[in-house]
Design a protein around this motif. Structure first.
Motif, PDB file in Angstrom:
ATOM      1  N   GLY A  39     -12.336   3.605  -6.604  1.00 58.54           N
ATOM      2  CA  GLY A  39     -12.298   4.789  -7.431  1.00 58.54           C
ATOM      3  C   GLY A  39     -12.600   6.179  -6.296  1.00 58.54           C
ATOM      4  O   GLY A  39     -11.928   7.064  -6.657  1.00 58.54           O
ATOM      5  N   LEU A  40     -13.520   5.575  -5.663  1.00 57.31           N
ATOM      6  CA  LEU A  40     -13.715   6.771  -4.451  1.00 57.31           C
ATOM      7  C   LEU A  40     -12.384   7.143  -3.350  1.00 57.31           C
ATOM      8  O   LEU A  40     -12.107   8.141  -3.306  1.00 57.31           O
TER       9      LEU A  40
ATOM     10  N   VAL B  40       6.672  -3.182   3.371  1.00 58.14           N
ATOM     11  CA  VAL B  40       6.524  -2.496   2.127  1.00 58.14           C
ATOM     12  C   VAL B  40       6.083  -1.008   2.578  1.00 58.14           C
ATOM     13  O   VAL B  40       6.801  -0.004   1.778  1.00 58.14           O
ATOM     14  N   ALA B  41       5.302  -0.906   3.476  1.00 59.20           N
ATOM     15  CA  ALA B  41       5.044   0.410   3.849  1.00 59.20           C
ATOM     16  C   ALA B  41       6.497   1.128   4.583  1.00 59.20           C
ATOM     17  O   ALA B  41       6.383   2.438   4.310  1.00 59.20           O
ATOM     18  N   ALA B  42       6.857   0.482   5.390  1.00 56.00           N
ATOM     19  CA  ALA B  42       8.338   1.177   6.112  1.00 56.00           C
ATOM     20  C   ALA B  42       9.491   1.503   4.727  1.00 56.00           C
ATOM     21  O   ALA B  42       9.991   2.398   5.015  1.00 56.00           O
ATOM     22  N   GLU B  43       9.307   0.680   4.033  1.00 51.70           N
ATOM     23  CA  GLU B  43      10.255   1.133   2.786  1.00 51.70           C
ATOM     24  C   GLU B  43       9.714   2.009   1.609  1.00 51.70           C
ATOM     25  O   GLU B  43      10.494   2.235   0.664  1.00 51.70           O
ATOM     26  N   GLY B  44       8.607   2.817   2.107  1.00 54.47           N
ATOM     27  CA  GLY B  44       8.181   3.933   0.997  1.00 54.47           C
ATOM     28  C   GLY B  44       7.114   3.526   0.239  1.00 54.47           C
ATOM     29  O   GLY B  44       6.971   4.207  -0.895  1.00 54.47           O
ATOM     30  N   GLY B  45       6.399   2.570   0.511  1.00 51.40           N
ATOM     31  CA  GLY B  45       5.263   1.984  -0.172  1.00 51.40           C
ATOM     32  C   GLY B  45       4.198   3.060  -0.255  1.00 51.40           C
ATOM     33  O   GLY B  45       3.630   3.289  -1.311  1.00 51.40           O
ATOM     34  N   GLU B  51      -1.126   3.331  -4.363  1.00 51.27           N
ATOM     35  CA  GLU B  51      -2.399   2.601  -5.101  1.00 51.27           C
ATOM     36  C   GLU B  51      -2.317   1.355  -4.982  1.00 51.27           C
ATOM     37  O   GLU B  51      -3.220   0.621  -4.331  1.00 51.27           O
ATOM     38  N   GLU B  52      -1.169   0.826  -5.210  1.00 49.56           N
ATOM     39  CA  GLU B  52      -1.086  -0.706  -5.227  1.00 49.56           C
ATOM     40  C   GLU B  52      -1.200  -1.124  -3.958  1.00 49.56           C
ATOM     41  O   GLU B  52      -1.675  -2.127  -3.331  1.00 49.56           O
TER      42      GLU B  52
END
Lengths: 365, 201
Positions: A39-40, B40-45, B51-52
């Protein structure tokens, strides 16, 4: 003896396998703290309170590591009392941080709202000023960009993306300054006390002459967009007028679309003008010729430029496009046309009052 | 007696084996999970599933913590670590599979907003073009023209954002342009109506 001991150990192992992890449950504060951390993070603690968030996360991680280490103990010897206490403290730390983040966001959002209001007001004022001098064409492009940027800032602020909103706010001044710089040189003419004093003297002379000769005198004030008709030194009629693009400048040469400023007189009455009816004035006068020569010498105007002429007070509507003339509504020029004769003095000035519509609007800038 | 010793020894070995459990460190699982997360990060995560991605990254940290605890123990058991890493990998792969659709949706939304904005600017421009020149509210029309020029510049900026795949920024900007263009069209129409009304009088 040994056999008995072995049997006991064996029994204990079998029992422990059978009972499995039948130890005290993990305190609920652990998952609460994990949810709190999420949440933070969502609330932007990492962005708005980076140092405090780092400390909080370190505490949470320490707690998680302690819990992990505790979970490695033999189920019967697991006790979560201190872990519970540790996570209770982490939750309290998180609550303090949450309050700080919310307060920080409240302050930022307030500042952003103030800045949005400031820029909205500035854009509105600049539009008003540009409209007063008929020069929207100079500032509108930059003001439109400013308005688009401000709309984006409002959306970002609504989404609580304050950092992005702040970044965009930093670029706002560039557009408003650009717009202001495009019209300030013209606006400054109407706030220049020396110029206004000169114009006031011309107007006083015109009124005095009307009184002395017991006749009519025409005074045109560009900033007021008014034509004042004096009769025997007294205000007799007032008409609304329109000027063309660039009409706020003093005319220097043919084609500059500026309206001349100076002391003139009606030299011809044109009943069948292209613009309904017209009163032709004697532009250029001696002073205009002198200014034209100086400007040409200084290279302020094109070398091939002519001084121009055919400046009139004509009909066609005050919103009509003029190229340096003074435009009036047809029924107004009808009236004026009937009243004045050839030879009537016409004084065209930028402003009559030191405190005029431009100076008051500029105070809002 | 000898037979008994052999039985005790066998029992001891069994207990030790039970305590040691699966002691092989799940290095491969760790490498695989990290690789998927990086992809995932490299592909625009960060852009399309912020959030996910953050949740999975926290789970990855927890798995690494678990592994570190086992590393420090004499009787290592990496079963839980393996399970955690397998979950992390599965979640990351699921997210990775979802990314193209999310990206495509963002692109489609931004393109639709850009098309609508382009149309709104074209409408305003068309209104300006059919406004009578010469006599009429020329100064106003020139100001509107400058407004439209500002919008056209902004449209090219949105095109740039589409090229650099900043779809969310492009969407917001395009929506702003569309609203502003609609506002200008209304103002132009009002100004023209005023001129018409004045002429009738």
């Amino acid at each position: 003896m040994i056999r008995g001991l072995i049997q006991t150990v064996f029994l204990l192992i079998v029992l422990s396998i059978l009972t499995g992890c039948n130890s005290a449950p993990v305190p609920p504060e652990v998952s609460e703290a994990e949810q709190q951390q999420l949440g933070l993070w969502k609330a932007g603690a990492e962005i708005y309170m980076p140092a405090e968030y780092k400390t909080y996360k370190r505490s949470l991680r320490d707690g998680q590591l302690h819990l992990l280490s505790r979970n490695q103990r033999f189920a019967w010897f697991r006790n979560y009392k201190d872990i519970k206490l540790e996570f209770t403290n982490i939750l309290a730390q998180g609550k303090v941080l949450e309050a700080k983040v919310n307060e920080h966001k409240r302050i930022i959002s307030g500042n952003i709202a103030n800045q949005i209001a400031f820029f909205q007001n500035r854009i509105e004022t600049l539009r008003k000023l540009a409209s007063l001098i008929n020069e929207g064409r100079l500032s509108s492009r930059a003001l439109t960009k400013a308005e688009l940027q401000l709309a984006e800032i409002c959306v970002l602020s609504e989404r609580q993306c304050y950092t992005d909103a702040e970044k965009k706010l930093k670029g706002m001044s560039m557009y408003t300054e650009q717009a202001a710089n495009s019209i300030l040189p013209i606006l400054n003419r109407y706030t220049d006390n020396a110029k206004i004093t000169k114009w006031r003297n011309w107007v006083n002379e015109a009124v005095e002459a009307s009184k002395r000769r017991q006749s009519y005198s025409i005074v045109v004030s560009k900033v007021d967009k008014r034509l004042y008709l004096y009769k025997s030194g007294r205000s007799y009629k007032t008409y609304e007028i329109g000027l063309g693009t660039n009409g706020s400048h003093d005319k220097l040469y043919a084609g500059d679309k500026a309206t001349p400023e100076g002391k003139y007189q009606v030299i011809k009455k044109v009943p069948g003008s292209r613009f309904y009816r017209a009163l032709l004035i004697n532009y250029p006068n001696e002073d205009d010729r002198r200014q034209f020569a100086i400007a040409k010498k200084k290279g302020l105007i094109p070398q091939r430029a002519a001084i121009g002429g055919l400046i009139e007070i004509h009909g066609g509507g005050k919103r009509g496009m003029t190229y340096g003339c003074v435009a009036m509504e047809d029924h107004h020029i009808d009236e004026l046309f009937r009243i004045v004769d050839v030879g009537t003095p016409v004084t065209i000035v930028g402003a009559i009052e030191y405190e005029n519509s431009v100076t008051s609007a500029m105070k809002e800038l | 007696m000898n037979k008994k010793r052999i039985i005790y020894l066998a029992l001891g070995v069994m207990i030790l084996a039970l305590l040691l459990g699966c002691s092989k460190k799940p290095e491969q699982e760790l490498t695989d999970s990290k690789a998927v997360l990086e992809a995932v990060a490299a592909e625009g995560g960060e852009k399309y599933a912020k959030e996910e991605l953050n949740v999975i990254q926290s789970e990855m940290t927890a798995a690494q913590d678990e592994m570190a605890v086992q590393d420090g123990k004499f009787f290592k058991n990496y079963d839980k670590t393996k399970e955690m890493l397998t979950q992390v990998k599965a979640k990351a792969e699921a997210l990775q599979a979802e990314l193209p659709a999310r990206k495509e949706k963002a692109k489609t939304d931004a393109q639709a907003a850009l098309d609508a904005a382009t149309m709104a600017v074209a409408d305003a421009k068309a209104l300006l073009a059919k406004a009578p020149r010469g006599k009429g509210s020329m100064a106003d029309l020139e100001a509107f023209n400058a407004d439209v020029q500002g919008l056209e510049t902004a449209l090219t900026e949105v095109q740039g954002l589409m090229t650099s795949e900043d779809y969310f920024v492009a969407l917001d900007k395009a929506n702003g342009i569309k609203d502003k263009a609609a506002g200008i069209s209304t103002q132009i129409t009002e100004a023209l109506e005023k001129v018409k009304a004045a002429k009738k009088r």
